[in-house]
Design a protein around this motif. Structure first.
Motif, short mmCIF file in Angstrom:
data_model
loop_
_atom_site.label_atom_id
_atom_site.label_comp_id
_atom_site.label_asym_id
_atom_site.label_seq_id
_atom_site.Cartn_x
_atom_site.Cartn_y
_atom_site.Cartn_z
N LEU A 38 41.54 28.68 22.34
CA LEU A 38 42.46 28.62 23.47
C LEU A 38 43.91 28.72 23.00
N ILE A 39 44.23 28.04 21.92
CA ILE A 39 45.59 28.11 21.38
C ILE A 39 45.90 29.52 20.89
N LEU A 40 44.93 30.15 20.22
CA LEU A 40 45.13 31.51 19.74
C LEU A 40 45.37 32.47 20.91
N ALA A 41 44.66 32.25 22.02
CA ALA A 41 44.84 33.10 23.20
C ALA A 41 46.27 33.00 23.73
N VAL A 42 46.82 31.80 23.76
CA VAL A 42 48.19 31.60 24.23
C VAL A 42 49.18 32.26 23.27
N VAL A 43 48.99 32.03 21.97
CA VAL A 43 49.88 32.60 20.97
C VAL A 43 49.83 34.13 21.00
N THR A 44 48.63 34.68 21.17
CA THR A 44 48.47 36.14 21.23
C THR A 44 49.20 36.72 22.44
N ALA A 45 49.08 36.04 23.61
CA ALA A 45 49.77 36.50 24.81
C ALA A 45 51.28 36.46 24.61
N ALA A 46 51.78 35.41 23.96
CA ALA A 46 53.21 35.30 23.70
C ALA A 46 53.67 36.41 22.74
N PHE A 47 52.84 36.71 21.75
CA PHE A 47 53.16 37.77 20.78
C PHE A 47 53.26 39.12 21.50
N GLU A 48 52.31 39.40 22.37
CA GLU A 48 52.31 40.67 23.10
C GLU A 48 53.52 40.79 24.01
N GLN A 98 47.42 31.03 44.50
CA GLN A 98 47.87 29.71 44.94
C GLN A 98 46.86 28.63 44.59
N LEU A 99 45.57 28.97 44.71
CA LEU A 99 44.53 28.00 44.36
C LEU A 99 44.57 27.70 42.86
N CYS A 100 44.79 28.74 42.04
CA CYS A 100 44.88 28.54 40.59
C CYS A 100 46.05 27.65 40.24
N GLN A 101 47.17 27.84 40.92
CA GLN A 101 48.34 27.01 40.67
C GLN A 101 48.09 25.57 41.06
N HIS A 102 47.38 25.37 42.18
CA HIS A 102 47.10 24.01 42.67
C HIS A 102 46.22 23.24 41.69
N TYR A 103 45.19 23.92 41.15
CA TYR A 103 44.24 23.25 40.26
C TYR A 103 44.53 23.50 38.78
N ARG A 104 45.62 24.21 38.50
CA ARG A 104 46.02 24.51 37.12
C ARG A 104 44.90 25.23 36.36
N ILE A 105 44.46 26.32 36.96
CA ILE A 105 43.46 27.18 36.32
C ILE A 105 44.21 28.36 35.72
N TYR A 106 44.10 28.53 34.41
CA TYR A 106 44.89 29.54 33.70
C TYR A 106 44.00 30.70 33.26
N SER A 107 44.53 31.91 33.38
CA SER A 107 43.74 33.10 33.08
C SER A 107 43.31 33.14 31.62
N TYR A 108 44.20 32.73 30.70
CA TYR A 108 43.83 32.78 29.28
C TYR A 108 42.67 31.83 28.99
N GLU A 109 42.61 30.71 29.74
CA GLU A 109 41.50 29.77 29.58
C GLU A 109 40.20 30.38 30.09
N MET A 110 40.27 30.99 31.29
CA MET A 110 39.08 31.60 31.87
C MET A 110 38.59 32.75 30.97
N ASP A 111 39.51 33.49 30.36
CA ASP A 111 39.12 34.59 29.48
C ASP A 111 38.26 34.07 28.32
N VAL A 112 38.67 32.96 27.73
CA VAL A 112 37.93 32.39 26.61
C VAL A 112 36.57 31.88 27.05
N TYR A 113 36.55 31.12 28.14
CA TYR A 113 35.29 30.55 28.62
C TYR A 113 34.30 31.65 29.03
N TYR A 114 34.79 32.68 29.71
CA TYR A 114 33.89 33.74 30.15
C TYR A 114 33.46 34.64 29.00
N ARG A 115 34.25 34.69 27.95
CA ARG A 115 33.80 35.39 26.76
C ARG A 115 32.60 34.67 26.16
N LEU A 116 32.66 33.34 26.18
CA LEU A 116 31.52 32.53 25.73
C LEU A 116 30.31 32.75 26.63
#
Length: 252
Positions: free
Chosen positions: A209-219, A64-82
């Protein structure tokens, strides 16, 4: 300092002076820490030092907190990989809700790191000790049962993710003319180098970030991960960002 209280989140049995509520949603600006009390309830320490036993699971609360602040898992995955860390918090710029240890650990405590005044390790209680400043002149002490070394590593990674996000915003603000160069620094080599590096980083981050979204959609569509040629094709489409950012992408 106006100390208001001490709370041992490593021993929930000592935290008995709580109020049972329903419908309270912890956010970045209304609580200091929270943890699972059982499968259906969470224990929350509010910004004013009140303990609330909330009828909600920890996983549902975080969703619910992620939805409220629009925090997306694919975004966090990229940032935490960095940031080179597998244990992810919920980061939105200066706001940082960080887990004390691995998120699958039943004793994990999520704390709002932007309220930390100081941190140390209590040899008396064998706990991580946080002093929290609620921004209203009140200070609270939190004891957390976690490895101090791992705690610092996870917190440092969250701070790096926060920096990456804010750097991305800075680039966009400069591109849109919302940020001007500091008087006396216009045209300096230092500023030019910094802006060039942040621009290249931003281009790489945008593409990733865009590649992460496209990859998730492909899967989701085909039930398997795309091959390297598909990923390369997506990058090629995004290569309007310029040759310099292309070189930066390859370095990553």
């Amino acid at each position: 300092m106006n100390f208001k209280g001490s709370y041992d989140f490593g021993n929930l049995a000592t935290l008995k002076n709580y109020t049972e509520v329903e419908g309270f949603q912890p956010r970045f600006d209304n609580c200091l820490a929270l943890t699972a009390y059982n499968d259906q309830q969470i224990l929350v320490l509010t910004l004013t030092g009140q303990l609330l036993l909330v009828k909600n699971s920890l996983s549902a609360c975080l969703k619910q907190l992620c939805q409220h602040y629009r925090i997306y898992s694919y975004e966090m995955d990229v940032y935490y990989r960095l940031a080179e860390c597998r244990t992810q918090g919920l980061i939105a710029g200066n706001y940082r809700l960080v887990p004390s240890q691995g998120t699958s650990n039943p004793h994990v405590v999520y704390y709002n790191a932007h309220f930390i005044d100081s941190k140390t390790y209590s040899k008396e209680r064998y706990r991580v000790l946080l002093t929290m400043d609620n921004g209203q002149g009140d200070f609270f002490q939190l004891y957390i049962d976690a490895s101090y070394r791992s705690f610092v590593r996870i917190l440092s990674a969250a701070e790096r993710v926060s920096k990456y996000q804010l750097q991305k915003v800075e680039v966009e603000m400069r591109r849109l003319g919302m940020v001007k160069a500091t008087p006396g620094w216009q045209g300096s080599q230092e500023v030019f180098q910094y802006q060039r590096d942040t621009d290249q980083f931003n281009d790489w981050l945008y593409s990733t970030l865009i590649l992460a979204v496209v990859t998730a959609a492909f899967e989701n569509s085909y039930g398997e991960k795309p091959d390297a040629s598909f990923s390369e094709s997506v990058y090629n489409v995004l290569m309007m960002v310029g040759r310099k950012s292309r070189a930066f992408i390859k370095k990553r």
